[in-house]
Design an enzyme around this catalytic site. Structure first.
Site, PDB file in Angstrom:
ATOM      1  N   ASP A 134     -26.584 -37.165  -3.706  1.00 26.33           N
ATOM      2  CA  ASP A 134     -26.825 -35.738  -3.873  1.00 26.33           C
ATOM      3  C   ASP A 134     -28.011 -35.284  -3.023  1.00 26.33           C
ATOM      4  O   ASP A 134     -28.842 -36.090  -2.603  1.00 26.33           O
ATOM      5  CB  ASP A 134     -27.119 -35.422  -5.349  1.00 26.33           C
ATOM      6  CG  ASP A 134     -25.918 -35.700  -6.230  1.00 26.33           C
ATOM      7  OD1 ASP A 134     -24.785 -35.618  -5.725  1.00 26.33           O
ATOM      8  OD2 ASP A 134     -26.129 -35.998  -7.423  1.00 26.33           O
TER       9      ASP A 134
HETATM   10  N1  URA Z   1     -24.573 -40.392  -8.789  1.00 23.20           N
HETATM   11  C1  URA Z   1     -25.155 -39.177  -8.870  1.00 23.20           C
HETATM   12  O1  URA Z   1     -25.088 -38.532  -9.899  1.00 23.20           O
HETATM   13  N2  URA Z   1     -25.805 -38.722  -7.793  1.00 23.20           N
HETATM   14  C2  URA Z   1     -25.940 -39.416  -6.661  1.00 23.20           C
HETATM   15  O2  URA Z   1     -26.562 -38.935  -5.721  1.00 23.20           O
HETATM   16  C3  URA Z   1     -25.330 -40.680  -6.579  1.00 23.20           C
HETATM   17  C4  URA Z   1     -24.637 -41.140  -7.665  1.00 23.20           C
END
Ligand code: URA
Length: 240
Positions: A102
């Protein structure tokens, strides 16, 4: 003869899945003809143009490990003009991130122009472990830890973590540091898993992909994977 989407991915243009969408969206031409069928086979002499770009099939394969900083999108471009992870890597090759972290998530991210390798790493059946360190709101009860360990259903799929370790409890600040290892790579999966057991994630870092960690790399720094690391990663597939 090879399938068109595989050739596009192998040329380092994008992942195979992305190549499939581009074909379906009518953005791929073979020898000047529009091709929208996924089964289409092509050979080495065929001239393939994707979104206006002629594929260079003789690419050097590149493999990077980046310590992703916050504030970057895991993509090669962003419609909203936000910074993308490929901006951080100095290369002329068309590399792209393997899977997604993310915007606010930090830590280990592989980037490559090797479509087969990217697909292999991303596919859950190959069981490549990803280890995350999450700071979560509140302190998990024994029952909640049990619930998480037993597996939570995210978007219709039960995700059973390989490991869950409580690293630090801070009762005063009412938060907790938890290490979680999974093989799935769905979007927002870790945040969804903790939310499901009642503890939203405050901060998330990917500590490791299989045996690879970002020790020695500052936030935003990257290095090339070594040949032996690439070889070992390619052999991790269960039962291989
Ligand atoms: N899971 C998430 O919630 N965010 C990420 O960036 C990677 C895995």
């Amino acid at each position: 003869m090879e399938r068109l989407q595989k050739v596009i991915a192998n040329a380092g243009y994008c992942s195979r899945r992305k190549a499939e969408s581009l074909i379906l969206e009518g953005k791929v031409y073979v020898n000047g003809n529009l091709v929208t069928e996924l089964g289409t086979k092509v050979n080495n002499e065929d001239i393939i143009v994707v979104d206006g770009v002629t594929l260079n099939k003789q690419v050097n394969k590149e493999y990077y490990l980046l310590n992703k900083p916050p504030g970057y999108i895991c993509s090669v471009k962003d419609e909203k003009g936000r910074k993308v992870v490929t901006d951080l890597i100095d290369t002329k090759e068309r590399i792209y991130p393997v899977g997604r972290l993310d915007y606010d998530t930090t830590g280990a991210l592989i980037l490559t122009n090797d479509g087969d390798f990217a697909n292999y790493l991303m596919h859950p059946s190959n069981e490549i472990e990803k280890t995350y360190l999450a700071i979560i709101e509140g302190i998990m009860t024994t029952e909640e830890i049990y619930e998480l360990k037993a597996g939570v259903t995210i978007d219709g799929e039960k995700i059973v973590p390989r490991r869950v370790k409580i690293k630090k409890r801070d009762s005063l600040k009412n938060k907790e540091k938890v290490e979680l290892t999974i093989v799935e790579g769905k979007n927002h999966v870790v945040k969804k898993m903790f939310s499901r057991v009642g503890h939203p994630v405050i901060k998330l870092t990917r500590e490791r992909i299989a045996f690879l960690d970002v020790k020695g790399l500052q936030s935003g720094e990257y290095r090339l994977l070594t040949n032996s690391e690439i070889k070992i990663l390619k052999k991790l597939k269960k039962g291989k």
